[in-house]
Write an enzyme that holds these catalytic residues in place. Structure first.
Site, PDB file in Angstrom:
ATOM      1  N   TRP A  80      84.797  68.934   1.283  1.00  0.00           N
ATOM      2  CA  TRP A  80      85.386  69.814   2.009  1.00  0.00           C
ATOM      3  C   TRP A  80      86.533  70.519   1.419  1.00  0.00           C
ATOM      4  O   TRP A  80      86.925  71.842   1.634  1.00  0.00           O
ATOM      5  CB  TRP A  80      86.020  69.092   3.295  1.00  0.00           C
ATOM      6  CG  TRP A  80      85.160  68.687   4.298  1.00  0.00           C
ATOM      7  CD1 TRP A  80      83.934  68.734   4.330  1.00  0.00           C
ATOM      8  CD2 TRP A  80      85.644  67.459   5.231  1.00  0.00           C
ATOM      9  NE1 TRP A  80      83.272  68.036   5.285  1.00  0.00           N
ATOM     10  CE2 TRP A  80      84.285  67.010   5.772  1.00  0.00           C
ATOM     11  CE3 TRP A  80      86.621  66.557   5.525  1.00  0.00           C
ATOM     12  CZ2 TRP A  80      84.179  66.277   6.870  1.00  0.00           C
ATOM     13  CZ3 TRP A  80      86.454  65.477   6.543  1.00  0.00           C
ATOM     14  CH2 TRP A  80      85.131  65.562   7.253  1.00  0.00           C
ATOM     15  N   GLN A 133      84.943  53.405   7.420  1.00  0.00           N
ATOM     16  CA  GLN A 133      84.691  54.683   8.053  1.00  0.00           C
ATOM     17  C   GLN A 133      83.537  55.469   7.160  1.00  0.00           C
ATOM     18  O   GLN A 133      83.099  56.562   7.477  1.00  0.00           O
ATOM     19  CB  GLN A 133      85.829  55.826   7.720  1.00  0.00           C
ATOM     20  CG  GLN A 133      87.175  55.422   8.812  1.00  0.00           C
ATOM     21  CD  GLN A 133      88.306  56.090   8.391  1.00  0.00           C
ATOM     22  OE1 GLN A 133      88.605  56.978   8.777  1.00  0.00           O
ATOM     23  NE2 GLN A 133      89.008  55.352   7.156  1.00  0.00           N
ATOM     24  N   HIS A 153      81.752  54.689  11.869  1.00  0.00           N
ATOM     25  CA  HIS A 153      81.184  56.204  11.892  1.00  0.00           C
ATOM     26  C   HIS A 153      79.535  56.125  11.717  1.00  0.00           C
ATOM     27  O   HIS A 153      78.905  57.229  11.580  1.00  0.00           O
ATOM     28  CB  HIS A 153      81.790  56.861  10.809  1.00  0.00           C
ATOM     29  CG  HIS A 153      83.210  57.286  11.432  1.00  0.00           C
ATOM     30  ND1 HIS A 153      84.299  57.704  10.306  1.00  0.00           N
ATOM     31  CD2 HIS A 153      83.870  56.893  12.251  1.00  0.00           C
ATOM     32  CE1 HIS A 153      85.199  57.997  10.976  1.00  0.00           C
ATOM     33  NE2 HIS A 153      85.160  57.336  12.137  1.00  0.00           N
ATOM     34  N   GLY A 226      91.603  53.294   0.000  1.00  0.00           N
ATOM     35  CA  GLY A 226      91.008  54.850  -0.154  1.00  0.00           C
ATOM     36  C   GLY A 226      90.626  55.654   0.908  1.00  0.00           C
ATOM     37  O   GLY A 226      89.608  56.207   1.117  1.00  0.00           O
ATOM     38  N   VAL A 266      92.134  52.204  -6.201  1.00  0.00           N
ATOM     39  CA  VAL A 266      91.666  51.145  -5.504  1.00  0.00           C
ATOM     40  C   VAL A 266      90.963  49.987  -6.404  1.00  0.00           C
ATOM     41  O   VAL A 266      91.170  48.718  -6.176  1.00  0.00           O
ATOM     42  CB  VAL A 266      90.577  51.367  -4.279  1.00  0.00           C
ATOM     43  CG1 VAL A 266      91.554  52.166  -3.032  1.00  0.00           C
ATOM     44  CG2 VAL A 266      89.616  52.134  -4.745  1.00  0.00           C
TER      45      VAL A 266
END
Length: 304
Positions: A80, A133, A153, A226, A266
């Site tokens: 994005w 997610q 999700h 993250g 992470v």
């Protein structure tokens, strides 16, 4: 319904399936790393918090899979972010496929040290539930037990029966989004199988959400790994725990409410945590062997 928090054959295939949505929120925030001295102090505190906690839960986002070659969405080179950058330059919108060029496919990606560290924590009895997610299936590939994994999700590899709820995890992306029929039937009851991926306006699956909210409400420590914590309702889950920690290179809307914020990769944080807890980091399970060729394919290959 998925919404974005306001605040200061791979991934491209999934991203291109999502509906147009003008309110994705902040992208491209700078990544800032703690100094070595500050990080050392924060790591000591994290180890103490995990040792003290009797019920630990975890929320993971796209940042735990970037070291597997899967691009994130909001990072400096996120899907994005690159799309927004192109729009600002008044050029034709960059496709999700182009934004993810050079990244691993979902099928070829392997679990990262963070995925395997979470497996180790669960096996040691320290981790009650991991909510993710991510749609990449890497938690499943890592061997994390499904009953302690909440896939909020959906997953590109998973089909679910519309009648009995049985799940089937495939070796390749099943296609589709928003619970569309995949064209296959359930091996148990014969009803239609559907994809499990959420689009923007879809509600989170009740069976996953219920066990997640129950576990987070009972937790005395939630670790967010993250994730930008900008997609609700998942973004608000850590607020349900007694206290929570954020490990992310970019700022999040909940930084000021966190008991501890680590600006670090992470994988580094989680491997350090395991070492301090005297827990070995498991190796990722071996990839499944490719299926044997069909008879016609074998004959053609021999002829060639």
């Amino acid at each position: 319904v998925l919404s974005v928090m306001s605040g200061s054959g791979g991934c491209h295939g999934y991203a291109s399936r999502l509906s147009e949505y003008p309110h994705k929120g902040v992208t491209g925030l700078p990544e800032v790393a703690d100094s070595s001295r500050a990080l050392k102090s924060k790591l000591r505190r994290l180890v103490e918090m995990v040792r003290e906690a009797s019920s630990v839960v975890c929320l993971t986002g796209a940042g735990i899979s970037t070291s597997a070659g899967i691009p994130d969405f909001r990072g400096p080179q996120g899907i994005w972010t690159l799309e927004d950058s192109a729009k600002k330059r008044k050029r034709r919108k960059v496709s999700s496929r182009r934004a993810a060029e050079g990244g691993a496919s979902f099928e070829s990606a392997r679990p990262t040290p963070t995925h395997m560290a979470l497996v180790a924590l669960e096996r040691a009895g320290k981790l009650r539930l991991c909510a993710t997610q991510n749609v990449d299936g890497l938690h499943l590939t890592s061997g994390f037990p499904r009953e302690k994994l909440a896939i909020l999700h959906g997953c590109v590899f998973t089909e679910r029966c519309e009648a009995c709820g049985a799940e089937f995890v495939r070796e390749s992306d099943v296609g589709g989004i928003s619970f569309q029929p995949t064209g296959r039937d359930c091996d148990r009851c014969g009803h239609a199988l559907r994809d499990t991926l959420l689009d923007w306006e879809d509600d989170l699956p009740e069976h996953e959400w219920d066990k997640t909210t129950e576990a987070f409400a009972a937790a005395d420590l939630a670790i967010c790994l993250g994730t930008s914590l900008r997609i609700t309702p998942a973004a608000d889950l850590p607020l349900e725990a007694k206290r929570f920690v954020i490990v992310n290179l970019q700022e999040t809307p909940h930084d000021t409410q966190a008991a501890l914020v680590l600006r670090a990769k992470v994988d580094h944080v989680m491997t350090h945590l395991l070492a301090e807890l005297d827990l070995p980091l498991p190796d990722p399970p071996a990839p499944a062997p490719p299926p044997p060729p069909a008879h016609g394919d074998a004959a053609a290959a021999a002829a060639a």
